[in-house]
Design a protein around this motif. Sequence first.
Motif, PDB file in Angstrom:
ATOM      1  N   HIS A  32       0.839  -1.204   0.000  1.00 49.03           N
ATOM      2  CA  HIS A  32       0.000   0.000   0.000  1.00 49.03           C
ATOM      3  C   HIS A  32       0.870   1.248   0.000  1.00 49.03           C
ATOM      4  O   HIS A  32       0.615   2.203  -0.740  1.00 49.03           O
ATOM      5  N   ALA A  33       1.932   1.240   0.816  1.00 47.29           N
ATOM      6  CA  ALA A  33       2.857   2.376   0.854  1.00 47.29           C
ATOM      7  C   ALA A  33       3.492   2.572  -0.516  1.00 47.29           C
ATOM      8  O   ALA A  33       3.573   3.694  -1.023  1.00 47.29           O
ATOM      9  N   GLY A  34       3.928   1.475  -1.132  1.00 50.40           N
ATOM     10  CA  GLY A  34       4.547   1.552  -2.450  1.00 50.40           C
ATOM     11  C   GLY A  34       3.607   2.105  -3.503  1.00 50.40           C
ATOM     12  O   GLY A  34       4.011   2.892  -4.364  1.00 50.40           O
ATOM     13  N   ALA A  35       2.334   1.706  -3.418  1.00 54.98           N
ATOM     14  CA  ALA A  35       1.343   2.200  -4.380  1.00 54.98           C
ATOM     15  C   ALA A  35       1.118   3.702  -4.210  1.00 54.98           C
ATOM     16  O   ALA A  35       1.056   4.438  -5.203  1.00 54.98           O
ATOM     17  N   MET A  36       1.017   4.167  -2.965  1.00 50.68           N
ATOM     18  CA  MET A  36       0.820   5.601  -2.721  1.00 50.68           C
ATOM     19  C   MET A  36       2.008   6.410  -3.239  1.00 50.68           C
ATOM     20  O   MET A  36       1.832   7.449  -3.866  1.00 50.68           O
ATOM     21  N   ILE A  37       3.212   5.899  -2.973  1.00 48.17           N
ATOM     22  CA  ILE A  37       4.421   6.588  -3.424  1.00 48.17           C
ATOM     23  C   ILE A  37       4.479   6.598  -4.945  1.00 48.17           C
ATOM     24  O   ILE A  37       4.747   7.625  -5.568  1.00 48.17           O
ATOM     25  N   GLY A  38       4.195   5.445  -5.559  1.00 43.41           N
ATOM     26  CA  GLY A  38       4.227   5.334  -7.013  1.00 43.41           C
ATOM     27  C   GLY A  38       3.206   6.208  -7.713  1.00 43.41           C
ATOM     28  O   GLY A  38       3.425   6.670  -8.831  1.00 43.41           O
ATOM     29  N   ASP A  39       2.077   6.448  -7.043  1.00 43.21           N
ATOM     30  CA  ASP A  39       1.020   7.288  -7.613  1.00 43.21           C
ATOM     31  C   ASP A  39       1.307   8.777  -7.459  1.00 43.21           C
ATOM     32  O   ASP A  39       0.535   9.608  -7.930  1.00 43.21           O
ATOM     33  N   GLY A  40       2.389   9.127  -6.766  1.00 41.00           N
ATOM     34  CA  GLY A  40       2.725  10.538  -6.580  1.00 41.00           C
ATOM     35  C   GLY A  40       1.921  11.215  -5.490  1.00 41.00           C
ATOM     36  O   GLY A  40       1.795  12.439  -5.472  1.00 41.00           O
ATOM     37  N   ASP A  41       1.384  10.405  -4.559  1.00 36.14           N
ATOM     38  CA  ASP A  41       0.535  10.944  -3.487  1.00 36.14           C
ATOM     39  C   ASP A  41       1.309  11.314  -2.232  1.00 36.14           C
ATOM     40  O   ASP A  41       0.714  11.745  -1.245  1.00 36.14           O
ATOM     41  N   VAL A  42       2.640  11.142  -2.242  1.00 35.72           N
ATOM     42  CA  VAL A  42       3.443  11.381  -1.050  1.00 35.72           C
ATOM     43  C   VAL A  42       4.459  12.488  -1.325  1.00 35.72           C
ATOM     44  O   VAL A  42       5.182  12.441  -2.312  1.00 35.72           O
ATOM     45  N   LEU A  43       4.482  13.477  -0.437  1.00 33.75           N
ATOM     46  CA  LEU A  43       5.437  14.569  -0.549  1.00 33.75           C
ATOM     47  C   LEU A  43       6.373  14.542   0.650  1.00 33.75           C
ATOM     48  O   LEU A  43       5.940  14.269   1.777  1.00 33.75           O
TER      49      LEU A  43
END
Length: 76
Positions: A32-43
Amino acid sequence: MSDDIEIIPISGDMIRLGQFLKFANFADSGAHAGAMIGDGDVLVDGEIETRRGRQLAKGMVIEVRTAAETHVAQVG
């Protein structure tokens, strides 16, 4: 900075972004963390971060944007 930033204390001096997202309960799992990061949702400190293994130091501010809300936390 906003007053509603949660400080998430870590045991060492550094933590990887994917680990931090799980530790702070922003992600349910590593995938889930990887998906959020990959989607550009993490700054990290205001810039989109796409590296799950990015090293975070104390004082850095992490922002996670979801469809419903934005979560902000500081590495403590």
